[in-house]
Design a protein around this motif. Structure first.
Motif: not given
Length: 755
Positions: A250-264
């Protein structure tokens, strides 16, 4: 609670070959720098001289494997630039004019300056500074509190963006001081132990374990797990070696970890396959968490992060399997949204029942490396803390609940303003903070530190921090020249006690950090009867006490070199995580707090949420016009540990220059070719770097080395540290609401060729 194991079949501590070469077994820590893995070493010495270094096949974890830094230890040990003797400054600060003195003279100066500062400014005007990873970090707190009697303990890492934010979440939410993936490191049979099983899936988030071996973790165990069937899920803006072998990257945009974690988290709950029995029995606030997660569907996250919603749903389906685990790293801490990222991620492993089971996330015993974590502080302790206004404590009261240091960013304010009290004396202990990974806006720190009355620094090589600031220099011994111990994961996790064994006589007149600690204690407290401070053996034996059930002295450990200790699984069922011995965890509710009462008490949202990076194109379109790229820093290299090893010839041949990794399409649009020297610039500053074109980074992202300086360019120029220091491009005090995290991973920038 813990069971100690010795390898009765291991080779003796010392053997002798037919040609008279002696082979010593020992464990590595520092110097040279490394996180406290304690890799096993075999040191070959003939006629008192170091011949070579090999891995120790009898080490229960590393089993003979070593990184290139240990393999080049002979170059490090005999390097002509090593500081051999105590020295005092005879010119102006920064002129690189020094005079050799004796240890007695050096101690006399320190004691005199200490008393002068205390008499004029008070005891808290004396400060002790330390970095990360070096053995000295074990001695920073006792040097400051016990020797100097000061509470000004400084780790100048903006937002304390190294482990501490994760540990805050672990403590407040899970009631465990430290959690890590289970790689059977405490079991004598390791992976063959019938109690252990491999994780089905491993979520690697913001960590490159093969290169960083973070916080005592043996990163190469990831390969061992893969060989036993573990499948990987990688979350990282870069495609490292593990990501290329993962089921999902999952090659996310830097700094958006919280958005991905919440979606997961949203997707895991939506599967309906989470562990409902575990949630009902051991968790608090699931309904509230589920309602919050419902606001962050994968389709929303796809727009924010650039990660396909279908992949998020697919990964969620993997993580509901048991056992599954996670390797969660520094990138979480280096984000103002750090508490929320950790909260969302650890919630996933809580509701799936993957906590403290074989092959899951192992919950560490309730100890803490930088002060005791206790969610039920006594009234007496609370009143004592209220009387002392520590630096940053009023603005960020969460800090003293987790660590006993000053708040890093507020420390810079204090240096510049003298409030709430002045700092006049600094003992800089094995940290090159002007060049390292931790200090943002380092020129401000440099100018502020120049105002101090007295600065003493200890290290093995001259570096920019010493050259620019120190009045007195103390030479440090390598790990081959002194006795010590290493405990992986701060002894919170199962693992090993390893002895650092003095093998070779000191190079010049060097001393260990512990010897300096003891010498200064004897000078400032000559009447002390505390047996801990008697000598190195006494201190180290005392230092090994925190693991319950382990009773071993340092001389015994030194003779046997290495011991393993195991800790029990499912400690929450057995009352092993609570001071009252009751089942549950050490939180106010006694349960895993998906809804955090601690966060609520601190005035923070008790549930995780997403916060867009402050300087992103979405938040600041005005900046994006001139600075359209995203700068991320901190990727690890095999050849260096933060700012160390830059003068080692073999390592510089492997990785010679501070490097900016750029996608080929991005570079072509900028007229940049492989090997070009470029500037990376934003409104705060610029840095000159070497361009490496590679598709492992996303387009429009530049990944940049940290910790660089040029030992070959001379101390008079402070080794040209300002030319390549990427931390000049990161603002100070842009932290999260509780004071944790900053923007190491998501700053705007532009790049262009350097003339």
């Amino acid at each position: 609670m813990a069971t100690l194991h010795w390898n009765e079949n291991a080779a003796p501590a010392v053997t002798e070959l037919a040609d008279g070469t002696k082979v010593y077994r020992t464990n590595a820590w520092s110097p040279p720098g490394c996180h406290g893995v304690g890799c096993g070493l075999r040191i070959f010495v003939k006629n008192g001289e170091l011949q070579k270094v090999e891995g120790d096949p009898d080490h229960p974890i590393t089993k003979g494997r070593l990184c290139v830094r240990c393999l080049t230890m002979k170059e490090y040990f005999y390097h002509p630039d090593r500081i051999k003797y105590p020295m005092k400054r005879v010119g102006q600060r920064g002129e690189n004019k020094w005079e050799r003195i004796t240890w007695d003279e050096a101690y006399d100066i320190i004691v005199e300056k200490y008393h002068d500062c205390v008499e004029q400014w008070g005891v808290n005007s004396v400060s002790v500074w330390s970095g990360t990873g070096r053995e000295a970090c074990r001695y920073q707190t006792p040097l400051c509190l016990d020797v100097f009697g000061s509470k000004t303990i400084v780790h100048p890492n903006s937002g304390w963006s190294c482990l501490v934010p994760r540990m805050a979440v672990m403590s407040w939410m899970l009631g465990s001081a430290y959690v890590e993936y289970d790689y059977a490191n405490g079991l004598p049979l390791r992976y063959d132990d019938p109690r252990w099983e491999p994780p089905k899936y491993m979520l690697i988030w913001g960590r490159d374990p093969l290169r960083c071996n973070a916080d005592g973790l043996w990163g190469h165990s990831m390969i061992e797990l893969m060989k036993r069937g573990t499948k990987l899920i990688s979350v990282d803006p870069r495609a490292n070696w593990l990501a290329t072998r993962a089921e999902y990257h999952l090659q996310l945009r830097p700094g958006t970890d919280a958005a991905l974690a919440l979606a997961l988290l949203h997707a895991v709950i939506k599967t309906g396959q989470y562990d409902k029995e575990f949630v009902e029995k051991w968790c608090y606030g699931f309904e509230e968490l589920a309602e919050r997660a419902n606001q962050y569907p994968p389709e929303w996250a796809e727009e924010i992060t650039g990660v396909a919603a279908a992949d998020i749903y697919a990964v969620a389906q993997c993580l509901v399997e048991k056992p599954s685990s996670a390797c969660i790293g520094l990138a979480i801490d280096q984000n103002p949204n750090c508490i929320q990222i950790g909260h969302a991620l650890y919630s996933i492993f809580a509701i799936t029942g993957n906590l403290d089971i074989p092959g899951g996330l192992f919950m560490g015993q309730p100890t803490f490396f930088a002060g005791d974590v206790n969610n039920d502080a006594s009234q007496e302790t609370a009143e004592a803390e209220e009387e002392f206004e520590g630096i940053g404590y009023k603005e960020f009261p969460a800090i003293p609940m987790i660590v006993n240091t000053t708040h890093p960013d507020c420390t810079l304010d204090t240096l510049e303003t003298g409030r709430p009290y002045p700092i006049k004396f600094a003992f800089i202990q094995s940290t090159n903070f002007l060049a390292s990974s931790i200090v943002v806006q380092p020129k401000r720190w440099y100018e502020a530190m120049r105002k101090l009355d007295f600065i003493v620094a200890s290290d093995i090589f001259m570096n920019p921090t010493i050259a620019g600031l120190a009045d007195l220099v103390l030479p440090i011994s390598t790990s081959l020249e002194h006795d010590g111990i290493v405990m992986n994961s701060m002894a919170s996790q199962p693992g090993q006690y390893g002895a650092l064994v003095k093998i070779i006589e000191d190079f010049g007149e060097t001393k260990s950090d512990l010897e300096i600690l003891l010498d200064l204690h004897h000078r400032l407290h000559p009447d002390s009867q505390d047996p801990r401070w008697k000598d190195t053996d006494s201190y180290l034996s005392h230092d090994m006490a925190p693991v319950p059930g382990v009773d071993v002295s340092f001389p015994e450990l030194k003779e046997r070199v290495i011991a393993q200790y195991e800790l029990e699984y499912r400690k929450y069922e057995k009352g092993l995580l609570r001071p009252d011995g009751q089942p549950g965890v050490n939180t106010p509710t006694g349960l895993i707090e998906l809804y955090s009462t601690m966060l609520e008490a601190l005035g923070e949202d008790p549930l995780p949420y997403y916060m867009e990076p402050k300087f992103s194109a979405a938040s600041r379109p005005d900046l994006a016009e001139d600075y359209p790229m995203i700068m991320t820093t901190g990727a690890r290299r095999f050849t260096s540990f933060h700012s160390e090893h830059r003068q080692i010839k073999t390592l510089r041949e492997i990785h010679p220059w501070p490097t900016a990794e750029i996608h080929p399409k991005t570079a072509a649009a900028k007229g940049i070719s492989e090997g070009s020297w470029i500037y990376v610039e934003n409104p705060w500053n610029k840095a000159k770097l070497y361009a490496h074109l590679t598709p492992i980074v996303k387009e429009n992202v530049v990944s940049i080395d940290h910790g660089w300086w040029y030992p070959e360019r001379g101390a008079e120029k402070m080794f040209d540290v300002w030319e390549c220091n990427i931390n000049n491009l990161i603002p100070n005090k842009e932290n999260g609401k509780l004071g944790f995290g900053t923007h190491f991973k998501s700053m705007p920038c532009t790049i262009y060729r350097a003339d």
